[in-house]
Design an enzyme around this catalytic site. Structure first.
Site, short mmCIF file in Angstrom:
data_model
loop_
_atom_site.label_atom_id
_atom_site.label_comp_id
_atom_site.label_asym_id
_atom_site.label_seq_id
_atom_site.Cartn_x
_atom_site.Cartn_y
_atom_site.Cartn_z
CB VAL A 24 -0.99 -0.01 1.20
CG1 VAL A 24 -0.29 0.01 2.54
CG2 VAL A 24 -1.97 1.15 1.11
CE1 TYR A 27 -2.79 9.17 -1.45
CE2 TYR A 27 -2.79 11.53 -1.03
CZ TYR A 27 -3.47 10.35 -1.26
OH TYR A 27 -4.85 10.35 -1.28
CD GLU A 100 -6.60 7.13 4.73
OE1 GLU A 100 -6.91 8.14 4.07
OE2 GLU A 100 -5.78 7.17 5.67
C1 SIN Z 1 -2.51 8.82 2.41
O1 SIN Z 1 -1.88 9.24 3.38
O2 SIN Z 1 -1.98 8.07 1.57
C2 SIN Z 1 -3.96 9.15 2.22
C3 SIN Z 1 -4.37 10.49 2.71
C4 SIN Z 1 -4.27 10.68 4.19
O3 SIN Z 1 -4.71 9.80 4.95
O4 SIN Z 1 -3.73 11.70 4.63
#
Ligand code: SIN
Length: 195
Positions: A24, A27, A100
């Site tokens: 996974v 970002y 999420e």
């Molecule tokens: C992620 O971090 O990949 C998704 C967005 C977040 O939870 O800030």
């Protein structure tokens, strides 16, 4: 399509064998807030996406009445987005889907693992413009003022931004959007505390 069902929506095919560990890619907060077990993690990048503070947060850095702003990804041909890849047991997705759930959907993506030259197939969470919490584009001053003022159950919205900016520096990323917002929000905070 994203449904506001209390779970992140799976929009694309899963791995051939859902019992196997899977990669996974994070970002945003998934880079620096690692509240899940993983088998290994690597600095990594994906091609064709760019980070933007265009997603509303009703459940972490804001509330339904006063959403915060958090990152999502936009398609951006020719752009590389750097982040962190984790190899996790499939059961960990239950936790990630819940975390999420406010508008993000799972997508398949090719993830280039730093330092190995290896590319793996994996999953990331993207909040598209079709989800109910999506806020969309706004000027940097407007986004900075929004972030400076928002707060939710996971804490101040500005700490999400500052933690992300720190995490990106640690992995050697130069993201102009995040860096410019950090500069503006720190300036607003300094103005607010000036006598
Ligand atoms: C992620 O971090 O990949 C998704 C967005 C977040 O939870 O800030």
């Amino acid at each position: 399509m994203v449904e506001d069902s209390g779970h992140a929506t799976v929009t694309d095919s899963r791995t051939a064998d859902a019992r196997q560990p899977e990669w996974v890619f994070g970002y945003g907060s998934l880079i620096y807030k690692v509240d899940f077990p993983y088998i290994e993690r690597r600095v990594a990048s994906i091609a064709g996406w760019t980070r933007r503070f265009w997603q509303g947060s009703h459940d972490h850095r804001g509330t339904p009445e006063a959403p915060g702003r958090v990152v999502t990804l936009l398609p951006a041909p020719g752009t590389i987005c750097r982040g962190m890849a984790y190899r996790i047991e499939p059961g960990v997705f239950t936790h990630l889907d819940h975390r999420e759930k406010n508008g993000y959907a799972r997508h398949r993506v090719d993830i280039a693992l730093a330092d190995s030259g290896k590319t793996v197939s994996g999953t990331l969470y993207v909040a598209s413009e079709h989800n109910p919490a999506y806020l969309g584009p706004a000027g940097l001053d407007e986004v900075a003022a929004h972030i400076a003022g928002a707060r939710g159950p996971s804490g101040a919205n500005r700490d999400y931004l500052f933690d992300l900016a720190d995490a990106l520096r640690r992995i050697g990323d130069a993201d102009d959007h995040v860096a410019e917002l950090e500069r503006r929000v720190r300036a607003l905070a300094a103005d607010a505390s000036a006598p």
